[in-house]
Design a protein around this motif. Structure first.
Motif, PDB file in Angstrom:
ATOM      1  N   LYS A 287       2.836  23.527  31.765  1.00 51.44           N
ATOM      2  CA  LYS A 287       2.290  24.469  30.795  1.00 51.44           C
ATOM      3  C   LYS A 287       1.268  25.347  31.508  1.00 51.44           C
ATOM      4  O   LYS A 287       0.575  24.895  32.424  1.00 51.44           O
TER       5      LYS A 287
ATOM      6  N   ARG B 293      -2.078  27.169  32.381  1.00 55.62           N
ATOM      7  CA  ARG B 293      -3.455  26.645  32.297  1.00 55.62           C
ATOM      8  C   ARG B 293      -4.319  27.542  31.423  1.00 55.62           C
ATOM      9  O   ARG B 293      -4.374  28.747  31.636  1.00 55.62           O
TER      10      ARG B 293
ATOM     11  N   VAL C  36      -7.646  27.139  28.118  1.00 56.79           N
ATOM     12  CA  VAL C  36      -8.281  26.280  27.122  1.00 56.79           C
ATOM     13  C   VAL C  36      -8.189  26.929  25.749  1.00 56.79           C
ATOM     14  O   VAL C  36      -7.740  26.330  24.782  1.00 56.79           O
TER      15      VAL C  36
ATOM     16  N   ARG D 169      -6.276  29.211  24.185  1.00 58.12           N
ATOM     17  CA  ARG D 169      -5.077  29.316  23.367  1.00 58.12           C
ATOM     18  C   ARG D 169      -4.665  27.968  22.787  1.00 58.12           C
ATOM     19  O   ARG D 169      -4.225  27.894  21.644  1.00 58.12           O
ATOM     20  N   TYR D 170      -4.840  26.896  23.571  1.00 62.45           N
ATOM     21  CA  TYR D 170      -4.397  25.594  23.076  1.00 62.45           C
ATOM     22  C   TYR D 170      -5.320  25.066  21.992  1.00 62.45           C
ATOM     23  O   TYR D 170      -4.879  24.534  20.982  1.00 62.45           O
ATOM     24  N   LEU D 171      -6.624  25.239  22.224  1.00 63.27           N
ATOM     25  CA  LEU D 171      -7.579  24.717  21.252  1.00 63.27           C
ATOM     26  C   LEU D 171      -7.571  25.550  19.969  1.00 63.27           C
ATOM     27  O   LEU D 171      -7.439  25.018  18.865  1.00 63.27           O
ATOM     28  N   LEU D 172      -7.665  26.885  20.109  1.00 62.46           N
ATOM     29  CA  LEU D 172      -7.724  27.753  18.920  1.00 62.46           C
ATOM     30  C   LEU D 172      -6.385  27.772  18.198  1.00 62.46           C
ATOM     31  O   LEU D 172      -6.312  27.609  16.977  1.00 62.46           O
ATOM     32  N   GLY D 173      -5.304  27.959  18.951  1.00 65.86           N
ATOM     33  CA  GLY D 173      -3.973  27.935  18.340  1.00 65.86           C
ATOM     34  C   GLY D 173      -3.715  26.588  17.701  1.00 65.86           C
ATOM     35  O   GLY D 173      -3.162  26.492  16.610  1.00 65.86           O
ATOM     36  N   GLY D 174      -4.149  25.532  18.389  1.00 57.86           N
ATOM     37  CA  GLY D 174      -3.968  24.178  17.863  1.00 57.86           C
ATOM     38  C   GLY D 174      -4.689  23.981  16.541  1.00 57.86           C
ATOM     39  O   GLY D 174      -4.157  23.377  15.616  1.00 57.86           O
ATOM     40  N   ILE D 175      -5.917  24.521  16.458  1.00 56.44           N
ATOM     41  CA  ILE D 175      -6.683  24.375  15.209  1.00 56.44           C
ATOM     42  C   ILE D 175      -5.974  25.101  14.061  1.00 56.44           C
ATOM     43  O   ILE D 175      -5.827  24.553  12.966  1.00 56.44           O
TER      44      ILE D 175
ATOM     45  N   PRO E 277      -7.447  35.646  22.342  1.00 56.21           N
ATOM     46  CA  PRO E 277      -7.751  34.981  23.619  1.00 56.21           C
ATOM     47  C   PRO E 277      -6.658  33.989  24.008  1.00 56.21           C
ATOM     48  O   PRO E 277      -6.149  33.277  23.153  1.00 56.21           O
TER      49      PRO E 277
END
Lengths: 185, 130
Positions: free
Chosen positions: B68, B70, B72, B74-80, B129
């Motif tokens: 995947k 690298r 932070v 997109r994964y954290l915000l998209g995940g939320i 972001p």
């Protein structure tokens, strides 16, 4: 045999079976990630002409579209032939927590007081059906995957980004459950 | 065929249930955690074996795993954002399709909204972001 598999499956059967699905998809030249089919659908509907993100050859993704069509058929097969008329049994604590929010538990898979055609235009129905779906589609693509792509495929491959995404899934889920549910319901 | 198997598993495991998702987010039952943990246990074994041997899929191509990208944000915000929707609609993308097959026709609207959400992400992609 049919009676046996018609019971609700315990978690220690279901989990390994999901891993088996991932294995079968990998062996057939695909991978386990459902939400990318939503992107393919946008592309098929012609979004590629206006937005570059959807300008790709979705024909390479047909196997995945076939997979989700199968998931629909599988739901029908399970509810038609493998349904032993077992009610859902969830924890009493959850039944009580939801009762406080006036969400009744009747043993079905989803609360029919929210997920029905009559309730789409009620505020709560609109939120769970339309807003819920929208957030799933938006968030899954932003995070680059959903439960299958990140929590199962990604974590199985020790991908740190997938761990971040799963932490995000839970932050979002906990905010919704504990902070927003008491306001919505 | 694999999709049909998946639909059956999702239904019989009750992972398609809105109530099961609530039970999970309220930490009131082990069921969903057990499913995810055992899927991962076998998933890790399968991935280790396939990744460090040269197996070919049935179409003759080697099975490859892509790392995947690298980041932070997109994964954290998209995940939320995904998590908010997961708890609200009580289903993730796979179960949406399976619930449709279970006779809950209303889920065609959940799927349509998810497609619209994906399209909106595509429109705003350059402004978010990553």
């Amino acid at each position: 045999m049919l009676d046996f598999i018609s019971q609700p499956w315990p978690w220690y059967v279901s989990g390994p079976m999901i891993a088996l699905v991932m294995l079968l998809l990998l062996l057939s030249g695909g991978n386990f990630g459902v939400s990318s089919t939503l992107r393919s659908t946008c592309s098929i509907l012609g979004a590629g002409k206006r937005v570059k993100f959807f300008d790709f050859d979705w024909k390479n993704q047909i196997w995945n579209l076939v997979f989700v069509c199968g998931a629909v058929v599988g739901g029908w097969v399970a509810s038609t032939w493998l349904n032993g008329n077992h009610d859902l049994e969830i924890s009493q604590a959850t039944v009580e927590s939801l009762a406080e929010l006036n969400i009744a538990f009747s043993g079905g898979l989803v609360p029919e007081s929210l997920f029905s055609w009559e309730h789409v235009l009620s505020l709560q129905g609109f939120l769970v059906i339309i807003v819920g779906g929208f957030l799933i589609g938006f968030g899954a693509r932003w995070a680059g995957g959903c439960t299958s792509g990140h929590a199962i495929s990604g974590l199985s491959n020790f991908q740190f980004p997938s761990l971040l995404a799963v932490i995000g899934f839970f932050i979002g889920g906990l905010i919704m459950t504990f902070l927003l549910f008491p306001i919505i319901f | 065929m694999i999709g049909i198997l998946f639909g059956i598993i999702m239904t019989k495991s009750e992972a398609v249930s809105w109530y099961r998702i609530q039970e999970m987010f309220r930490f009131q039952a082990f069921h969903m955690y057990g499913i995810i943990a055992t899927a991962l246990l076998f998933g890790v074994l399968i991935t280790r074996v396939l990744k460090y041997n040269t197996y070919k899929s049935i179409d003759g191509k080697p099975i490859q795993f892509q790392d995947k990208q690298r980041s932070v944000a997109r994964y954290l915000l998209g995940g939320i954002v995904f998590g908010l929707g997961w708890a609200l609609a009580g289903s993730c993308p796979g179960p949406m399709f399976t619930l449709l097959g279970n006779g809950f026709t209303i889920f065609i609207l959940v799927i349509a909204s998810a497609v619209l959400g994906t399209f909106t992400y595509g429109l705003l992609r350059d402004k978010l972001p990553h």
